[in-house]
Write an enzyme that holds these catalytic residues in place. Sequence first.
Site, PDB file in Angstrom:
ATOM      1  CB  CYS A   1       9.206 -40.134   2.940  1.00 26.31           C
ATOM      2  SG  CYS A   1       9.755 -39.718   4.606  1.00 26.31           S
TER       3      CYS A   1
ATOM      4  CG  HIS B   1       7.197 -51.677  -0.423  1.00 25.80           C
ATOM      5  ND1 HIS B   1       8.567 -51.516  -0.453  1.00 25.80           N
ATOM      6  CD2 HIS B   1       6.778 -51.485  -1.706  1.00 25.80           C
ATOM      7  CE1 HIS B   1       8.953 -51.251  -1.686  1.00 25.80           C
ATOM      8  NE2 HIS B   1       7.886 -51.230  -2.460  1.00 25.80           N
TER       9      HIS B   1
ATOM     10  CD  GLU C   1      14.884 -44.490   0.632  1.00 24.40           C
ATOM     11  OE1 GLU C   1      15.860 -43.863   1.103  1.00 24.40           O
ATOM     12  OE2 GLU C   1      14.118 -45.189   1.338  1.00 24.40           O
TER      13      GLU C   1
END
Length: 318
Positions: A104, A48, A134
């Site tokens: 991640c 982002h 997420e």
Amino acid sequence: MIPEKPALHVLLAGPRGFCAGVDRAVRIVEEALKRHGAPVYVRHEIVHNRFVVEGLEHLGAVFVDELSEVPDDGQPVVFSAHGVPKSVPAEAKQREMYFLDATCPLVSKVHREAERHHARGRHLFLIGHEGHPEVVGTMGQLPEGAMTLIEDAEAARRVQPPEGVELTYTTQTTLSVDDTAEIVAILRDRFPDITEPAKESICYATTNRQAAVKAVAARSDLVIVVGAPNSSNSVRLREVAERAGAPRAVMVQRGAELDPMLADGCVTVGITAGASAPEILVQEVLDRLRERFAVSVEDVTVATEDVIFRIPPMRAHA
């Protein structure tokens, strides 16, 4: 005679800026472009931050909202650092796409832990923000109804889980440490038998950046957070700064957005950056302040980070 600029002391919070997961995601796109040439498709913003996204677009990355926008041209598709629901790689495999997962590794750990709890018959509370990529990705790891999203303390007080089922919880990795502790305390009070996660889900980078901004906020007249408004960890940094004693905390995406007059009358200004903001943007903010003030800089470092995540192997150029 040119009047002297007023003095301004800047506290630079450390750690700040890029975390290992963001660095890895960006490197995956860059390496895919080197090996395969443009275009490399990326589902959602890789991280982002518009500066990062536009830099990758300049190199030949094409950002899309869904895989349906990607042609069957054999070029790589990268999934963003925030993680994706299981349906996304399933669709990519069905279409025989060459995809690279830039999730991640700490988000992937949350995914795997959710699967383990589900396999043991537990109902999972996910503490996080509805609609954040997420959260969408984590909830998409389990069948519908297997997980309940809890956004705040009020929701924790109201939630009614399925009866007769063992409970546990996990969290989005980029939450406020203090807010999450309050929510967890409510859940523990309401459900004394709730199973604790094996490990804290809020990632080290989020925790460290919040600790660092607390350290500078208590000494600052103004805190500037460099980050994007859709970056959860950046928004949390601004909130944490205000709660930690800064009379004012603002967020800017880059130096040009900052009105240096905001610091008029300030003796000390704290600066930090969200985990998806590169250091060059922090330097832009410093340069912007130097236009109006004689700036002295002090580093305030609360932790040293040496985490590095390897990028996944990539196939040879087709």
